[in-house]
Design an enzyme around this catalytic site. Structure first.
Site, mmCIF file in Angstrom:
data_model
loop_
_atom_site.group_PDB
_atom_site.id
_atom_site.type_symbol
_atom_site.label_atom_id
_atom_site.label_comp_id
_atom_site.label_asym_id
_atom_site.label_seq_id
_atom_site.Cartn_x
_atom_site.Cartn_y
_atom_site.Cartn_z
ATOM 1 N N LYS A 28 -5.032 -23.197 -1.560
ATOM 2 C CA LYS A 28 -5.717 -23.610 -0.329
ATOM 3 C C LYS A 28 -6.707 -22.505 0.007
ATOM 4 C CE LYS A 28 -2.030 -26.179 2.021
ATOM 5 N NZ LYS A 28 -0.789 -26.169 1.302
ATOM 6 N N GLN A 78 4.551 -4.699 11.238
ATOM 7 C CA GLN A 78 4.549 -6.147 11.125
ATOM 8 C C GLN A 78 3.089 -6.434 10.763
ATOM 9 O OE1 GLN A 78 4.090 -9.590 10.801
ATOM 10 N NE2 GLN A 78 2.986 -9.138 12.691
ATOM 11 N N VAL A 114 -6.159 -12.222 -2.879
ATOM 12 C CA VAL A 114 -6.287 -11.848 -4.292
ATOM 13 C C VAL A 114 -4.959 -12.117 -5.015
ATOM 14 C CG1 VAL A 114 -6.686 -9.941 -5.891
ATOM 15 C CG2 VAL A 114 -8.111 -10.166 -3.834
ATOM 16 N N ILE A 144 0.845 -1.207 0.000
ATOM 17 C CA ILE A 144 0.000 0.000 0.000
ATOM 18 C C ILE A 144 0.876 1.252 0.000
ATOM 19 C CG2 ILE A 144 -1.878 1.236 1.164
ATOM 20 C CD1 ILE A 144 -2.576 -1.448 2.561
ATOM 21 N N TYR A 159 -1.685 -9.376 16.368
ATOM 22 C CA TYR A 159 -1.633 -8.280 15.388
ATOM 23 C C TYR A 159 -2.764 -7.280 15.652
ATOM 24 C CZ TYR A 159 -2.460 -5.976 10.851
ATOM 25 O OH TYR A 159 -2.696 -5.051 9.863
HETATM 26 N N1 LIG Z 1 -3.085 -5.068 3.226
HETATM 27 C C1 LIG Z 1 -4.193 -4.978 3.948
HETATM 28 O O1 LIG Z 1 -5.231 -5.527 3.591
HETATM 29 C C2 LIG Z 1 -4.207 -4.167 5.228
HETATM 30 C C3 LIG Z 1 -5.391 -4.152 5.983
HETATM 31 C C4 LIG Z 1 -5.431 -3.409 7.152
HETATM 32 C C5 LIG Z 1 -4.328 -2.689 7.550
HETATM 33 N N2 LIG Z 1 -3.186 -2.735 6.812
HETATM 34 C C6 LIG Z 1 -2.033 -1.955 7.287
HETATM 35 O O2 LIG Z 1 -1.555 -1.153 6.223
HETATM 36 C C7 LIG Z 1 -0.136 -1.012 6.330
HETATM 37 C C8 LIG Z 1 0.532 -1.435 5.035
HETATM 38 O O3 LIG Z 1 0.219 -2.801 4.776
HETATM 39 P P1 LIG Z 1 0.724 -3.569 3.477
HETATM 40 O O4 LIG Z 1 -0.321 -4.545 3.136
HETATM 41 O O5 LIG Z 1 1.188 -2.612 2.471
HETATM 42 O O6 LIG Z 1 1.929 -4.402 4.109
HETATM 43 P P2 LIG Z 1 3.426 -4.580 3.609
HETATM 44 O O7 LIG Z 1 4.022 -5.662 4.460
HETATM 45 O O8 LIG Z 1 3.488 -4.718 2.136
HETATM 46 O O9 LIG Z 1 4.077 -3.178 3.995
HETATM 47 C C9 LIG Z 1 4.613 -2.909 5.270
HETATM 48 C C10 LIG Z 1 5.990 -2.298 5.045
HETATM 49 O O10 LIG Z 1 6.538 -1.959 6.317
HETATM 50 C C11 LIG Z 1 7.917 -2.317 6.311
HETATM 51 N N3 LIG Z 1 8.327 -2.554 7.685
HETATM 52 C C12 LIG Z 1 7.982 -3.604 8.482
HETATM 53 N N4 LIG Z 1 8.584 -3.470 9.685
HETATM 54 C C13 LIG Z 1 9.302 -2.317 9.644
HETATM 55 C C14 LIG Z 1 10.125 -1.660 10.578
HETATM 56 N N5 LIG Z 1 10.355 -2.166 11.806
HETATM 57 N N6 LIG Z 1 10.716 -0.506 10.208
HETATM 58 C C15 LIG Z 1 10.536 0.025 8.964
HETATM 59 N N7 LIG Z 1 9.754 -0.573 8.029
HETATM 60 C C16 LIG Z 1 9.149 -1.733 8.378
HETATM 61 C C17 LIG Z 1 7.999 -3.551 5.447
HETATM 62 O O11 LIG Z 1 9.292 -3.782 4.923
HETATM 63 C C18 LIG Z 1 6.982 -3.245 4.368
HETATM 64 O O12 LIG Z 1 7.571 -2.582 3.260
HETATM 65 C C19 LIG Z 1 0.282 -1.833 7.542
HETATM 66 O O13 LIG Z 1 0.352 -0.975 8.653
HETATM 67 C C20 LIG Z 1 -0.856 -2.821 7.712
HETATM 68 O O14 LIG Z 1 -0.969 -3.257 9.042
HETATM 69 C C21 LIG Z 1 -3.090 -3.466 5.660
#
Ligand SMILES: NC(=O)c1ccc[n+]([C@@H]2O[C@H](COP(=O)([O-])OP(=O)(O)OC[C@H]3O[C@@H](n4cnc5c(N)ncnc54)[C@H](O)[C@@H]3O)[C@@H](O)[C@H]2O)c1
Length: 319
Positions: free
Chosen positions: A201, A78, A187, A14, A143
């Site tokens: 799965k 995370q 997806v 995102i 989480y």
């Molecule tokens: N994808 C979803 O459906 C969804 C839904 C609800 C909330 N979110 C939230 O949206 C945000 C982005 O999610 P995403 O799906 O793009 O996940 P993602 O894992 O692709 O992105 C998270 C990024 O954070 C970085 N990261 C992790 N730990 C870190 C640290 N200690 N220091 C610096 N960078 C760090 C990772 O390298 C990664 O690039 C997250 O906070 C996630 O919890 C996502």
């Protein structure tokens, strides 16, 4: 006035789209990412990428002082439910302590933070549908718990500092650049399986529902939310079961490659029980984002899935 922004997690799924949108709006963008789950190749060349762990408060602080951002989009996390069950300590460290560090460093330069929380994992099961932001959270996983704790810091820091920090509780986000190799993100996982002609799965026997929201819609919401003190569900308000997502993607694959018609339909997904910490149903009430941010999701799921499948197949073929 500075038109600089920091995007934590900007090398992630995102976050990398947030970076692109900010660049298109004329911002200078600095990405903070430790690349634990992110990919430097996702970050646009025009953005600065700083490899840094948000748990390292001093390094984050020095960077934030140097950049002097007008806004901080905090997406680093995370983000895996399964990993949070396996290692709740690290999940807490990144999602809670890391978020506190982001708030502290942003506060020192007077920048508002937009924090991405979760709409699914936070509310738990057995809640009213659609679920409004006023529903008391009851997370099922570490989480969900760490996101809830981080939300408390965001809200408290907003009240005490007078800087308007925002909490966006995202539904199930899907779109181009989503990682197909994780344990979540059906997806992308289904798309890869279809592309390779393999059966996926499907947990919960295909029945669990989610509120799927297209990544471009989420990005528009995060930009609209900057500088607004509040907590908003960012989703579509529509519930779709996992088996329907699979069938829609089969249709998308057949539309893209008509020679596959009838072949993809024969791939039989393996139906399994739900995994620990996973929700049965999720559908979020989006009325508040609509009335206060003037935002609503624009992309219907069938359209979003078709666009995502095509984009992901191009990514798979390039890899
Ligand atoms: N994808 C979803 O459906 C969804 C839904 C609800 C909330 N979110 C939230 O949206 C945000 C982005 O999610 P995403 O799906 O793009 O996940 P993602 O894992 O692709 O992105 C998270 C990024 O954070 C970085 N990261 C992790 N730990 C870190 C640290 N200690 N220091 C610096 N960078 C760090 C990772 O390298 C990664 O690039 C997250 O906070 C996630 O919890 C996502």
């Amino acid at each position: 006035m500075s038109t600089r922004a920091i995007v934590t997690g900007g090398a992630g799924f995102i976050g990398s789209h947030v970076v692109d949108a900010l660049l298109a709006h004329g911002y200078e963008v600095t990405v903070v990412d430790d690349l634990s789950a992110g990919d430097a190749a996702r970050v646009a060349d025009e953005a600065e990428l700083v490899e840094l762990d948000i748990v390292d408060a001093d390094a984050l602080d020095a960077l934030t002082r140097r950049v002097q951002p007008r806004a901080v989009f905090h997406l680093a996390a995370q983000a895996s439910v399964v990993a949070s069950v396996e290692d709740p300590g690290r999940d807490c460290e990144v999602n809670v302590r890391g978020t506190l560090n982001v708030l502290e460093s942003a506060g020192r330069v007077g920048a508002p933070v937009v924090f991405t929380s979760t709409g699914g994992a936070l509310y738990g099961d057995g809640v009213p549908m659609p679920t409004p932001e006023t529903q008391p959270p009851a997370p099922l996983s570490p989480y969900g718990a760490s996101k809830l704790a981080a939300e408390a810091y965001v809200k408290t820091w907003s009240l005490s500092s007078g800087i308007a920090h925002t909490i966006c509780r995202l539904g199930n986000v899907y779109g181009p650049r989503q990682n197909p190799h994780g344990e979540a993100g059906v997806v992308a996982i289904f798309s890869l399986h279809l592309h390779e002609g393999r059966a996926p799965k499907i947990y919960g026997h295909g029945k669990p529902t989610r509120d799927y929201v297209y990544v471009a819609d989420v990005v528009a919401a995060l930009l609209a939310a900057a500088g607004r003190a509040g907590t908003y569900n960012i989703a579509t308000g529509v519930e779709t079961d996992v088996l329907t997502v699979w069938h829609e993607l089969v249709r998308a694959a057949e539309e893209r490659a008509p020679a596959l018609t009838g072949v993809t339909e024969q791939i039989e997904p393996e139906l399994l029980d739900l995994r620990p910490g996973e929700l049965r149903r999720s559908r979020l009430d989006v009325a508040l984002a609509q009335s206060e941010l003037g935002w609503s999701a624009q992309v219907p799921i069938a359209e979003g899935l078709r666009a995502t499948y095509s984009a992901l197949v191009e990514e798979f073929e390039r890899a």
